[in-house]
Design a protein around this motif. Structure first.
Motif, mmCIF file in Angstrom:
data_model
loop_
_atom_site.group_PDB
_atom_site.id
_atom_site.type_symbol
_atom_site.label_atom_id
_atom_site.label_comp_id
_atom_site.label_asym_id
_atom_site.label_seq_id
_atom_site.Cartn_x
_atom_site.Cartn_y
_atom_site.Cartn_z
ATOM 1 N N ALA A 156 0.825 -1.214 0.000
ATOM 2 C CA ALA A 156 0.000 0.000 0.000
ATOM 3 C C ALA A 156 0.857 1.261 0.000
ATOM 4 C CB ALA A 156 -0.935 0.002 1.202
ATOM 5 N N TYR A 157 1.812 1.342 0.904
ATOM 6 C CA TYR A 157 2.691 2.518 0.966
ATOM 7 C C TYR A 157 3.909 2.205 1.818
ATOM 8 C CZ TYR A 157 0.132 3.174 5.391
ATOM 9 O OH TYR A 157 -0.449 2.993 6.615
ATOM 10 N N ARG A 215 30.238 17.614 2.769
ATOM 11 C CA ARG A 215 29.187 17.599 1.739
ATOM 12 C C ARG A 215 27.991 16.747 2.184
ATOM 13 N NH1 ARG A 215 30.652 19.509 -3.195
ATOM 14 N NH2 ARG A 215 28.397 19.899 -3.282
ATOM 15 N N GLY A 216 27.868 16.552 3.475
ATOM 16 C CA GLY A 216 26.805 15.705 3.995
ATOM 17 C C GLY A 216 25.414 16.215 3.674
ATOM 18 N N ASP A 217 25.198 17.526 3.776
ATOM 19 C CA ASP A 217 23.868 18.086 3.507
ATOM 20 C C ASP A 217 23.461 17.862 2.053
ATOM 21 O OD1 ASP A 217 23.681 18.898 6.122
ATOM 22 O OD2 ASP A 217 24.200 20.991 5.723
ATOM 23 N N SER A 218 24.413 18.038 1.151
ATOM 24 C CA SER A 218 24.114 17.819 -0.269
ATOM 25 C C SER A 218 23.797 16.350 -0.540
ATOM 26 C CB SER A 218 25.294 18.265 -1.133
ATOM 27 O OG SER A 218 25.533 19.643 -0.995
ATOM 28 N N ALA A 219 24.546 15.452 0.114
ATOM 29 C CA ALA A 219 24.305 14.015 -0.059
ATOM 30 C C ALA A 219 22.913 13.638 0.430
ATOM 31 C CB ALA A 219 25.367 13.214 0.685
ATOM 32 N N ILE A 220 22.510 14.193 1.562
ATOM 33 C CA ILE A 220 21.188 13.905 2.118
ATOM 34 C C ILE A 220 20.094 14.381 1.171
ATOM 35 C CG2 ILE A 220 19.592 14.568 3.965
ATOM 36 C CD1 ILE A 220 22.008 14.487 5.881
ATOM 37 N N GLU A 221 20.280 15.553 0.620
ATOM 38 C CA GLU A 221 19.283 16.107 -0.305
ATOM 39 C C GLU A 221 19.121 15.226 -1.537
ATOM 40 O OE1 GLU A 221 18.595 20.182 -2.958
ATOM 41 O OE2 GLU A 221 20.091 20.155 -1.351
ATOM 42 N N ILE A 222 20.257 14.775 -2.103
ATOM 43 C CA ILE A 222 20.206 13.916 -3.290
ATOM 44 C C ILE A 222 19.531 12.591 -2.948
ATOM 45 C CG2 ILE A 222 21.608 12.581 -4.910
ATOM 46 C CD1 ILE A 222 23.692 14.879 -4.743
ATOM 47 N N ALA A 223 19.948 11.981 -1.843
ATOM 48 C CA ALA A 223 19.427 10.664 -1.476
ATOM 49 C C ALA A 223 17.932 10.713 -1.178
ATOM 50 C CB ALA A 223 20.187 10.120 -0.274
ATOM 51 N N ARG A 224 17.482 11.747 -0.501
ATOM 52 C CA ARG A 224 16.057 11.865 -0.184
ATOM 53 C C ARG A 224 15.214 11.943 -1.455
ATOM 54 N NH1 ARG A 224 12.513 13.649 3.884
ATOM 55 N NH2 ARG A 224 10.675 14.729 3.051
ATOM 56 N N GLN A 225 15.675 12.724 -2.421
ATOM 57 C CA GLN A 225 14.907 12.856 -3.659
ATOM 58 C C GLN A 225 14.901 11.556 -4.445
ATOM 59 O OE1 GLN A 225 13.037 15.661 -4.403
ATOM 60 N NE2 GLN A 225 12.154 14.168 -5.843
ATOM 61 N N VAL A 226 16.030 10.839 -4.434
ATOM 62 C CA VAL A 226 16.087 9.536 -5.102
ATOM 63 C C VAL A 226 15.065 8.582 -4.480
ATOM 64 C CG1 VAL A 226 17.500 7.453 -5.404
ATOM 65 C CG2 VAL A 226 18.462 9.699 -5.938
ATOM 66 N N CYS A 227 14.985 8.570 -3.158
ATOM 67 C CA CYS A 227 14.033 7.693 -2.470
ATOM 68 C C CYS A 227 12.596 8.014 -2.881
ATOM 69 C CB CYS A 227 14.184 7.833 -0.957
ATOM 70 S SG CYS A 227 15.724 7.165 -0.290
ATOM 71 N N ILE A 228 12.248 9.288 -2.891
ATOM 72 C CA ILE A 228 10.895 9.697 -3.267
ATOM 73 C C ILE A 228 10.587 9.286 -4.706
ATOM 74 C CG2 ILE A 228 9.419 11.703 -3.716
ATOM 75 C CD1 ILE A 228 10.790 13.063 -1.325
ATOM 76 N N ASP A 229 11.534 9.548 -5.598
ATOM 77 C CA ASP A 229 11.315 9.231 -7.011
ATOM 78 C C ASP A 229 11.135 7.740 -7.237
ATOM 79 O OD1 ASP A 229 11.540 11.919 -7.550
ATOM 80 O OD2 ASP A 229 13.610 11.803 -8.296
ATOM 81 N N GLU A 275 4.325 5.597 -6.439
ATOM 82 C CA GLU A 275 3.031 5.621 -5.779
ATOM 83 C C GLU A 275 3.078 5.098 -4.350
ATOM 84 O OE1 GLU A 275 0.249 3.565 -8.209
ATOM 85 O OE2 GLU A 275 0.248 5.088 -9.796
ATOM 86 N N LEU A 276 4.157 4.421 -3.972
ATOM 87 C CA LEU A 276 4.269 3.935 -2.595
ATOM 88 C C LEU A 276 4.762 5.026 -1.633
ATOM 89 C CD1 LEU A 276 5.653 0.295 -2.945
ATOM 90 C CD2 LEU A 276 3.307 1.067 -2.589
ATOM 91 N N TYR A 277 5.164 6.168 -2.190
ATOM 92 C CA TYR A 277 5.485 7.310 -1.334
ATOM 93 C C TYR A 277 4.185 7.960 -0.896
ATOM 94 C CZ TYR A 277 6.730 12.063 0.027
ATOM 95 O OH TYR A 277 6.831 13.259 0.699
ATOM 96 N N ASN A 278 4.010 8.069 0.415
ATOM 97 C CA ASN A 278 2.814 8.674 0.985
ATOM 98 C C ASN A 278 3.257 9.846 1.858
ATOM 99 O OD1 ASN A 278 0.721 9.146 3.103
ATOM 100 N ND2 ASN A 278 -0.354 7.473 2.057
ATOM 101 N N GLU A 279 2.915 11.041 1.447
ATOM 102 C CA GLU A 279 3.400 12.244 2.132
ATOM 103 C C GLU A 279 3.047 12.238 3.617
ATOM 104 O OE1 GLU A 279 3.301 17.120 1.522
ATOM 105 O OE2 GLU A 279 2.299 15.778 0.100
ATOM 106 N N LYS A 280 1.931 11.626 3.949
ATOM 107 C CA LYS A 280 1.490 11.598 5.342
ATOM 108 C C LYS A 280 2.185 10.513 6.151
ATOM 109 C CE LYS A 280 -2.683 11.025 8.162
ATOM 110 N NZ LYS A 280 -4.163 10.802 8.143
#
Length: 364
Positions: free
Chosen positions: A176-177, A191-205, A209-214
């Motif tokens: 479901a999610y 460069r930890g902050d940049s790495a976190i930003e890249i990794a988070r977006q990769v996970c969402i992408d 449909e299994l990404y649930n904002e809530k």
């Protein structure tokens, strides 16, 4: 617990994870041995990696690879993975080679293509995902595949070592999610902050449909810093990621590792066959999911037993009848997948041995 409603978690590791570095080296040596040998070639090679050191050991027959070539293969593989760091650099490695001849007693069992050892192997497939893999391990792999692509364009930020972990909420037996997603990626100093930003977006992408904002929570580099990684940060060993290699714990595992082993070793070839059988069963519509176990005795050609489990409502008789027509001897499996002429074991031992891969045992 409601049988259809639950949360399940699986993890994956990148090509630069220490254990996967070891697996890839073992399989690169297998690939080279098969290229220079024939169906009498036997390979069983283990690898250990740590700070600027690689040790390989094992038993071979008709291997035809010199010590100098072994050294070169190891360094080429480490360079390909991307390690040019102070604590682990392809040029600066100390390489210890303890590969020696195979035992004649073992040869008695495998020269005529009996099973290379006793053991049990499991295969699994389901209709959770297009790859017919369980959703938690499927998405754990996909996150790291994409993260590695991002690393190629952001080498000033991301390092080769990374891990992912995805928890999926199932409702009525269907994904479901995602509830929790963990991703740790090695990064350059400061460069930890940049790495976190890249990794988070990769996970969402990759979750789609299994990404649930809530409901979906992210834990990206939860320790806060991941500069020292790879074999410099943690010793790696061949065969220590067998659950990552298979079904993420969603289905049983017989316990045997795959990498560094030639096709007469049923730990590898019969596990591939069991996956192929399960995948065909689902693709043919006999069932929604299937678990298949094969068991062998050293030197014996036919399996000791075949076990099948599948969902309620499956066409069990048709499935049993079809499986009974399949050749599950080591030689039959080798011929089906042309395993002595497949020289990409090292390339295909990362992000699981099964799933979205262009390999013979995944073809429908």
């Amino acid at each position: 617990m409601n049988k259809g409603n639950y949360t399940f978690t699986s993890e994956s590791v990148s090509a630069g994870h220490p254990d996967k570095v070891a697996d890839q080296i073992s399989d690169a040596l297998l690939d080279a041995g098969l290229r220079n040998g024939d169906e009498t070639t036997r390979v069983a090679i283990e690898t250990l990696v740590t700070t600027n050191m690689v040790t390989v050991a094992g038993e071979v027959k008709n291997f035809n690879i010199t010590k100098e070539q072994v050294d070169e293969i190891i360094r080429d593989k480490v360079r390909e993975i991307g390690y040019e760091q102070e604590g682990f650099h392809w040029q600066n490695l100390k390489v210890y080679n303890e590969i020696h001849a195979q035992s004649g007693d073992i040869g008695l069992g495998t020269d005529n293509f009996g099973a290379g050892d006793q053991g049990i192997m499991f295969g699994y497939a389901c209709n959770d995902t297009p790859s017919m893999m369980p959703a938690p391990i499927h998405y754990s792999h996909e996150i790291l595949k994409t993260l590695d692509v991002m690393r190629q364009n952001n080498k000033d930020v991301l390092g080769p070592d990374a891990k992912s972990q995805v928890s999926i909420k199932y409702i009525d037996g269907k994904p479901a999610y995602a509830t929790n997603v963990v991703c740790s990626t090695q990064h350059a100093d400061k460069r930890g902050d940049s790495a976190i930003e890249i990794a988070r977006q990769v996970c969402i992408d990759e979750l789609g449909e299994l990404y649930n904002e809530k409901h979906t929570k992210f834990f990206i580099n939860p320790t806060g810093n991941f500069v020292i990684g790879g074999p410099d940060g943690d010793t790696g060993l061949t065969g220590r990621k067998i659950i990552v290699d298979t079904y993420g714990g969603y289905a049983p595992h017989g316990g045997g590792a795959f990498s560094g082993k030639d096709p007469t070793k049923v730990d590898r070839s019969a596990a591939y066959m069991a996956r192929w059988l399960a995948k065909q069963a689902v693709a043919k519509g006999y069932c929604d999911w299937a678990t298949i176990q094969l068991s062998y005795a050293i030197g014996v050609k036919a399996p000791m037993a075949v076990y099948i489990d599948c969902n309620d409502g499956a066409n069990v008789q048709a499935l049993e009848n079809w499986i009974a027509t399949q050749n599950m001897t080591p030689l039959g499996i080798i011929r089906k997948f042309d395993m002595f002429n497949f020289y990409n074991y090292s390339e295909n031992c990362v992000y699981g041995h099964f799933g979205d891969k262009d390999v013979p045992w995944e073809k429908i």
